[in-house]
Scaffold this motif. Structure first.
Motif, PDB file in Angstrom:
ATOM      1  N   GLU A  37       0.824  -1.203   0.000  1.00  0.00           N
ATOM      2  CA  GLU A  37       0.000   0.000   0.000  1.00  0.00           C
ATOM      3  C   GLU A  37       0.861   1.257   0.000  1.00  0.00           C
ATOM      4  OE1 GLU A  37      -2.453  -3.354   1.387  1.00  0.00           O
ATOM      5  OE2 GLU A  37      -0.449  -2.661   1.900  1.00  0.00           O
ATOM      6  N   VAL A  38       1.912   1.237   0.783  1.00  0.00           N
ATOM      7  CA  VAL A  38       2.813   2.398   0.842  1.00  0.00           C
ATOM      8  C   VAL A  38       3.557   2.542  -0.481  1.00  0.00           C
ATOM      9  CG1 VAL A  38       4.775   3.458   2.033  1.00  0.00           C
ATOM     10  CG2 VAL A  38       3.050   2.202   3.343  1.00  0.00           C
ATOM     11  N   GLU A  39       4.068   1.435  -1.004  1.00  0.00           N
ATOM     12  CA  GLU A  39       4.781   1.512  -2.278  1.00  0.00           C
ATOM     13  C   GLU A  39       3.876   2.014  -3.397  1.00  0.00           C
ATOM     14  OE1 GLU A  39       6.890  -2.046  -3.261  1.00  0.00           O
ATOM     15  OE2 GLU A  39       8.370  -1.718  -1.662  1.00  0.00           O
ATOM     16  N   GLU A  40       2.626   1.563  -3.419  1.00  0.00           N
ATOM     17  CA  GLU A  40       1.701   2.032  -4.461  1.00  0.00           C
ATOM     18  C   GLU A  40       1.442   3.532  -4.313  1.00  0.00           C
ATOM     19  OE1 GLU A  40      -0.286   2.577  -7.689  1.00  0.00           O
ATOM     20  OE2 GLU A  40       0.725   0.701  -7.256  1.00  0.00           O
ATOM     21  N   ALA A  41       1.307   4.009  -3.090  1.00  0.00           N
ATOM     22  CA  ALA A  41       1.115   5.444  -2.867  1.00  0.00           C
ATOM     23  C   ALA A  41       2.340   6.228  -3.345  1.00  0.00           C
ATOM     24  CB  ALA A  41       0.847   5.719  -1.384  1.00  0.00           C
ATOM     25  N   LEU A  42       3.526   5.690  -3.100  1.00  0.00           N
ATOM     26  CA  LEU A  42       4.746   6.363  -3.563  1.00  0.00           C
ATOM     27  C   LEU A  42       4.844   6.338  -5.085  1.00  0.00           C
ATOM     28  CD1 LEU A  42       7.241   5.052  -0.853  1.00  0.00           C
ATOM     29  CD2 LEU A  42       6.335   7.385  -1.071  1.00  0.00           C
ATOM     30  N   TRP A  43       4.449   5.222  -5.705  1.00  0.00           N
ATOM     31  CA  TRP A  43       4.457   5.158  -7.171  1.00  0.00           C
ATOM     32  C   TRP A  43       3.464   6.155  -7.761  1.00  0.00           C
ATOM     33  CZ3 TRP A  43       8.222   3.877  -9.955  1.00  0.00           C
ATOM     34  CH2 TRP A  43       9.072   2.834  -9.610  1.00  0.00           C
ATOM     35  N   SER A  44       2.356   6.376  -7.100  1.00  0.00           N
ATOM     36  CA  SER A  44       1.391   7.378  -7.574  1.00  0.00           C
ATOM     37  C   SER A  44       2.019   8.768  -7.602  1.00  0.00           C
ATOM     38  CB  SER A  44       0.144   7.385  -6.685  1.00  0.00           C
ATOM     39  OG  SER A  44      -0.556   6.173  -6.816  1.00  0.00           O
ATOM     40  N   ILE A  45       2.811   9.053  -6.592  1.00  0.00           N
ATOM     41  CA  ILE A  45       3.522  10.336  -6.562  1.00  0.00           C
ATOM     42  C   ILE A  45       4.536  10.403  -7.689  1.00  0.00           C
ATOM     43  CG2 ILE A  45       5.152  11.750  -5.229  1.00  0.00           C
ATOM     44  CD1 ILE A  45       3.682  10.710  -2.690  1.00  0.00           C
ATOM     45  N   ALA A  46       5.287   9.318  -7.871  1.00  0.00           N
ATOM     46  CA  ALA A  46       6.306   9.293  -8.929  1.00  0.00           C
ATOM     47  C   ALA A  46       5.665   9.506 -10.297  1.00  0.00           C
ATOM     48  CB  ALA A  46       7.072   7.973  -8.894  1.00  0.00           C
ATOM     49  N   ARG A  47       4.504   8.888 -10.522  1.00  0.00           N
ATOM     50  CA  ARG A  47       3.821   9.051 -11.812  1.00  0.00           C
ATOM     51  C   ARG A  47       3.306  10.472 -12.003  1.00  0.00           C
ATOM     52  NH1 ARG A  47       2.264   3.705 -10.554  1.00  0.00           N
ATOM     53  NH2 ARG A  47       0.363   4.404  -9.523  1.00  0.00           N
ATOM     54  N   ALA A  48       2.961  11.149 -10.920  1.00  0.00           N
ATOM     55  CA  ALA A  48       2.417  12.510 -11.008  1.00  0.00           C
ATOM     56  C   ALA A  48       3.504  13.569 -11.175  1.00  0.00           C
ATOM     57  CB  ALA A  48       1.598  12.825  -9.754  1.00  0.00           C
ATOM     58  N   TYR A  49       4.741  13.230 -10.871  1.00  0.00           N
ATOM     59  CA  TYR A  49       5.836  14.197 -10.957  1.00  0.00           C
ATOM     60  C   TYR A  49       5.846  14.835 -12.343  1.00  0.00           C
ATOM     61  CZ  TYR A  49      10.463  16.197 -11.004  1.00  0.00           C
ATOM     62  OH  TYR A  49      11.502  17.074 -11.100  1.00  0.00           O
ATOM     63  N   PRO A  50       6.050  16.120 -12.498  1.00  0.00           N
ATOM     64  CA  PRO A  50       6.541  17.105 -11.533  1.00  0.00           C
ATOM     65  C   PRO A  50       5.439  17.853 -10.787  1.00  0.00           C
ATOM     66  CG  PRO A  50       6.612  18.073 -13.705  1.00  0.00           C
ATOM     67  CD  PRO A  50       6.074  16.667 -13.858  1.00  0.00           C
ATOM     68  N   GLU A  51       4.184  17.594 -11.127  1.00  0.00           N
ATOM     69  CA  GLU A  51       3.084  18.297 -10.457  1.00  0.00           C
ATOM     70  C   GLU A  51       2.409  17.350  -9.481  1.00  0.00           C
ATOM     71  OE1 GLU A  51       0.580  20.422 -13.164  1.00  0.00           O
ATOM     72  OE2 GLU A  51       2.285  20.862 -14.462  1.00  0.00           O
ATOM     73  N   VAL A  52       2.988  17.221  -8.310  1.00  0.00           N
ATOM     74  CA  VAL A  52       2.504  16.274  -7.307  1.00  0.00           C
ATOM     75  C   VAL A  52       1.467  16.960  -6.426  1.00  0.00           C
ATOM     76  CG1 VAL A  52       3.156  14.811  -5.363  1.00  0.00           C
ATOM     77  CG2 VAL A  52       4.721  15.081  -7.304  1.00  0.00           C
ATOM     78  N   PRO A  53       0.216  16.514  -6.499  1.00  0.00           N
ATOM     79  CA  PRO A  53      -0.808  17.120  -5.639  1.00  0.00           C
ATOM     80  C   PRO A  53      -0.580  16.761  -4.172  1.00  0.00           C
ATOM     81  CG  PRO A  53      -1.810  15.690  -7.322  1.00  0.00           C
ATOM     82  CD  PRO A  53      -0.329  15.525  -7.400  1.00  0.00           C
ATOM     83  N   ALA A  54      -0.920  17.675  -3.312  1.00  0.00           N
ATOM     84  CA  ALA A  54      -0.784  17.454  -1.873  1.00  0.00           C
ATOM     85  C   ALA A  54      -1.589  16.239  -1.427  1.00  0.00           C
ATOM     86  CB  ALA A  54      -1.220  18.691  -1.100  1.00  0.00           C
ATOM     87  N   GLU A  55      -2.689  15.946  -2.133  1.00  0.00           N
ATOM     88  CA  GLU A  55      -3.523  14.797  -1.769  1.00  0.00           C
ATOM     89  C   GLU A  55      -2.755  13.482  -1.897  1.00  0.00           C
ATOM     90  OE1 GLU A  55      -4.594  17.016  -4.256  1.00  0.00           O
ATOM     91  OE2 GLU A  55      -5.717  18.233  -2.829  1.00  0.00           O
ATOM     92  N   LEU A  56      -1.880  13.384  -2.898  1.00  0.00           N
ATOM     93  CA  LEU A  56      -1.097  12.157  -3.056  1.00  0.00           C
ATOM     94  C   LEU A  56      -0.080  12.005  -1.933  1.00  0.00           C
ATOM     95  CD1 LEU A  56      -0.426  11.912  -6.905  1.00  0.00           C
ATOM     96  CD2 LEU A  56      -2.124  10.690  -5.524  1.00  0.00           C
TER      97      LEU A  56
END
Length: 95
Positions: A37-56
């Motif tokens: 679950e933590v790794e998936e949340a981190l991958w979501s951030i990586a995919r959103a880069y460079p505009e990482v929403p605070a929600e992620l």
């Protein structure tokens, strides 16, 4: 190769390191001790880069809290139990 599980302090350090990495455009290393679950949340951030929403980022912190308090593991265990029960029901109802 590790022979024991990481301590909570090691998990906190790994989470902080990997969160910083994905927020700044880096990746995730394996064998961090962080759960799926933590790794998936981190991958979501990586995919959103460079505009990482605070929600992620908030979701990653929630996922990490779930690892520390055991609720992620409890949810996985409950899901597996539901799947096993469904398989048993299907087997019982087979002609």
């Amino acid at each position: 190769m590790r022979l024991n599980r990481p301590t909570q302090e090691e998990l906190r350090e790994n989470f902080a390191t990997l969160l910083e990495s994905v927020i700044t455009g880096g990746g995730i290393r394996s064998e961090s001790g962080l759960d799926m679950e933590v790794e998936e949340a981190l991958w979501s951030i990586a995919r959103a880069y460079p505009e990482v929403p605070a929600e992620l980022v908030a979701a990653a912190y929630r996922a990490f809290a779930g690892q520390l308090d055991g609720s992620n593991a409890g949810a996985r265990r409950a899901a597996l139990e539901r799947e096993f029960e469904a398989l048993k029901d299907a087997r019982r109802n087979r002609p």
